[in-house]
Design a protein around this motif. Structure first.
Motif, PDB file in Angstrom:
ATOM      1  N   LEU A 105      46.471  37.417  32.469  1.00  0.00           N
ATOM      2  CA  LEU A 105      47.766  37.885  32.504  1.00  0.00           C
ATOM      3  C   LEU A 105      48.289  39.277  32.426  1.00  0.00           C
ATOM      4  N   ALA A 106      47.771  39.627  31.209  1.00  0.00           N
ATOM      5  CA  ALA A 106      47.979  41.032  30.993  1.00  0.00           C
ATOM      6  C   ALA A 106      47.428  42.103  31.648  1.00  0.00           C
ATOM      7  N   LEU A 107      46.211  41.818  32.297  1.00  0.00           N
ATOM      8  CA  LEU A 107      45.547  42.826  33.136  1.00  0.00           C
ATOM      9  C   LEU A 107      46.391  42.653  34.627  1.00  0.00           C
ATOM     10  N   GLN A 108      46.903  41.602  34.944  1.00  0.00           N
ATOM     11  CA  GLN A 108      47.631  41.500  36.337  1.00  0.00           C
ATOM     12  C   GLN A 108      48.797  42.378  36.131  1.00  0.00           C
ATOM     13  N   LEU A 109      49.630  42.383  35.297  1.00  0.00           N
ATOM     14  CA  LEU A 109      50.730  42.871  34.855  1.00  0.00           C
ATOM     15  C   LEU A 109      50.341  44.445  34.766  1.00  0.00           C
ATOM     16  N   GLU A 110      49.291  44.883  34.047  1.00  0.00           N
ATOM     17  CA  GLU A 110      48.958  46.173  34.022  1.00  0.00           C
ATOM     18  C   GLU A 110      48.648  46.772  35.459  1.00  0.00           C
ATOM     19  N   GLN A 111      47.987  46.096  36.100  1.00  0.00           N
ATOM     20  CA  GLN A 111      47.596  46.326  37.559  1.00  0.00           C
ATOM     21  C   GLN A 111      48.819  46.740  38.610  1.00  0.00           C
ATOM     22  N   HIS A 112      49.859  46.075  38.204  1.00  0.00           N
ATOM     23  CA  HIS A 112      51.230  46.376  38.884  1.00  0.00           C
ATOM     24  C   HIS A 112      51.820  47.563  38.064  1.00  0.00           C
ATOM     25  N   GLY A 113      51.252  48.052  37.177  1.00  0.00           N
ATOM     26  CA  GLY A 113      51.945  49.319  36.295  1.00  0.00           C
ATOM     27  C   GLY A 113      53.291  48.915  35.713  1.00  0.00           C
ATOM     28  N   LEU A 114      53.447  47.414  35.260  1.00  0.00           N
ATOM     29  CA  LEU A 114      54.664  46.928  34.654  1.00  0.00           C
ATOM     30  C   LEU A 114      54.587  46.736  33.098  1.00  0.00           C
ATOM     31  N   VAL A 115      53.164  46.790  32.543  1.00  0.00           N
ATOM     32  CA  VAL A 115      52.935  46.868  31.166  1.00  0.00           C
ATOM     33  C   VAL A 115      51.792  47.969  30.920  1.00  0.00           C
TER      34      VAL A 115
END
Length: 353
Positions: free
Chosen positions: A98-108
């Motif tokens: 989940l963290a990686l998915q958010l990072e992939q979108h530049g959100l975290v």
């Protein structure tokens, strides 16, 4: 036994009864199995880039809101995603993914210190913007109803595409029953059920408790991959649009079998004429005061006159359609009013193309 030829009053009464039974069933289901909270990404594409529709990615919007709430207590700290998964009892979800998915979108931004599990994150500026967009999206009533219709139909197709009757209460315990991080309300479910039945995408079955079944049209809509509105509004071969306008008392006066325009501004007035005709058909069903209804019909007549003129003026089409939309929004959240708002939005969008 299915009921055919149901009128709108019966349809509305049935949908309300389904919602009542749904709420009771949902309370029992929640006591047995707490629902998994989510927001489908396709309903929040403007806030969370990517557009994935997997169940895992469906939690990203809810997670963003959770991170924002946690960050207010300690803005500069990295927040562990693992408690989010534990709180919602998402045994099959990996907080690292989940963290990686958010990072992939530049959100975290993920903390990658030695020994860290990769689950501690910090909201980026784009992430904070996405949170704001999610909160704004939650207030979009039309978008909420569209999502409810789409998610409910997809769920019926996945659950019982063989047209087996299903208790719609079960839908409210699924990820699709959340929009932009918030629960679908009973009113929104009521409207979705009534709308899908009215357009013969589902049918209600006389059982106790009430059940619904997807129809062959509903299956076709689900297989198309588009939205319910796309399926309903797509032109059919040989279709002739009939435009109705009321007299001063709201009575239908007649119809135009062939609607054509000769204009040089590239404006297609068809949707505006359809909107005006639709208002003429439903104005007496909106529950408005006599004064408000008369004013609504007057604006509809003005729109019809402009749309059917030799060379419609885009500014006047926009003015009248916007006035109708505002008056429909004031009329409440009935199916008839909601459909009118959607027709107005589609007509106005055509002026932007």
């Amino acid at each position: 036994m299915a009921r055919n030829g149901i009128n709108k009053r019966e349809l509305d009464k049935w949908a309300r009864n389904v919602v009542k039974e749904t709420n009771k069933s949902l309370e029992r289901a929640q006591r047995r199995n707490p629902p998994r909270v989510s927001a489908q990404l396709d309903a929040t594409a403007g806030a969370v880039p990517g557009g994935e529709t997997t169940e895992s990615s469906g939690y990203l919007a809810r997670l963003l809101l959770w991170l924002d709430s946690s960050a207010k207590q300690n803005p500069s700290a990295y927040i562990n995603v693992a408690p989010f998964v534990e709180e919602l009892q998402l045994e099959e979800e990996d907080p690292t993914i989940l963290a990686l998915q958010l990072e992939q979108h530049g959100l975290v931004e993920i903390l990658r210190a030695m020994g860290d599990t990769g689950t501690h994150v910090h909201l980026t500026d784009p992430g904070r913007v996405a949170v704001r967009q999610l909160k704004d999206l939650q207030k979009d009533r039309a978008a909420r109803i569209r999502h409810t219709m789409d998610a409910l139909l997809r769920w019926l197709f996945d659950t019982a595409s063989d047209q087996t009757p299903v208790n719609p209460a079960l839908f409210l315990a699924t990820p699709g029953s959340y929009f932009a991080g918030t629960e679908i309300s009973g009113t929104e479910l009521h409207q979705a059920l009534a709308y899908l039945t009215e357009h013969k995408l589902i049918e209600h079955i006389d059982t106790d408790p009430a059940t619904v079944a997807i129809t062959s049209r509903g299956v076709s809509c689900a297989l198309s991959g588009g939205s319910v509105q796309d399926h309903i509004n797509q032109p059919r071969p040989g279709t002739t649009y009939n435009n109705y306008m009321p007299n001063a008392k709201g009575v239908i006066m007649g119809e135009q079998q062939h609607f054509t325009q000769n204009n040089t501004d590239g404006v297609d007035p068809t949707l505006f004429a359809q909107l005006a005709g639709y208002i003429g058909q439903v104005s007496t069903t909106l529950g408005m005061s006599d004064a408000d209804r008369v004013e609504l019909e007057r604006v509809a007549q003005d729109l019809h006159t402009e749309a059917t003129s030799g060379n419609p003026e885009p500014g006047r089409l926009r003015q009248f359609a916007t006035q109708l939309k505002d008056k429909l929004l004031e009329a409440g959240t009935t199916i008839a009013a909601t459909m009118g708002v959607q027709m107005a939005d589609q007509a106005l969008a055509g002026l932007m193309q």
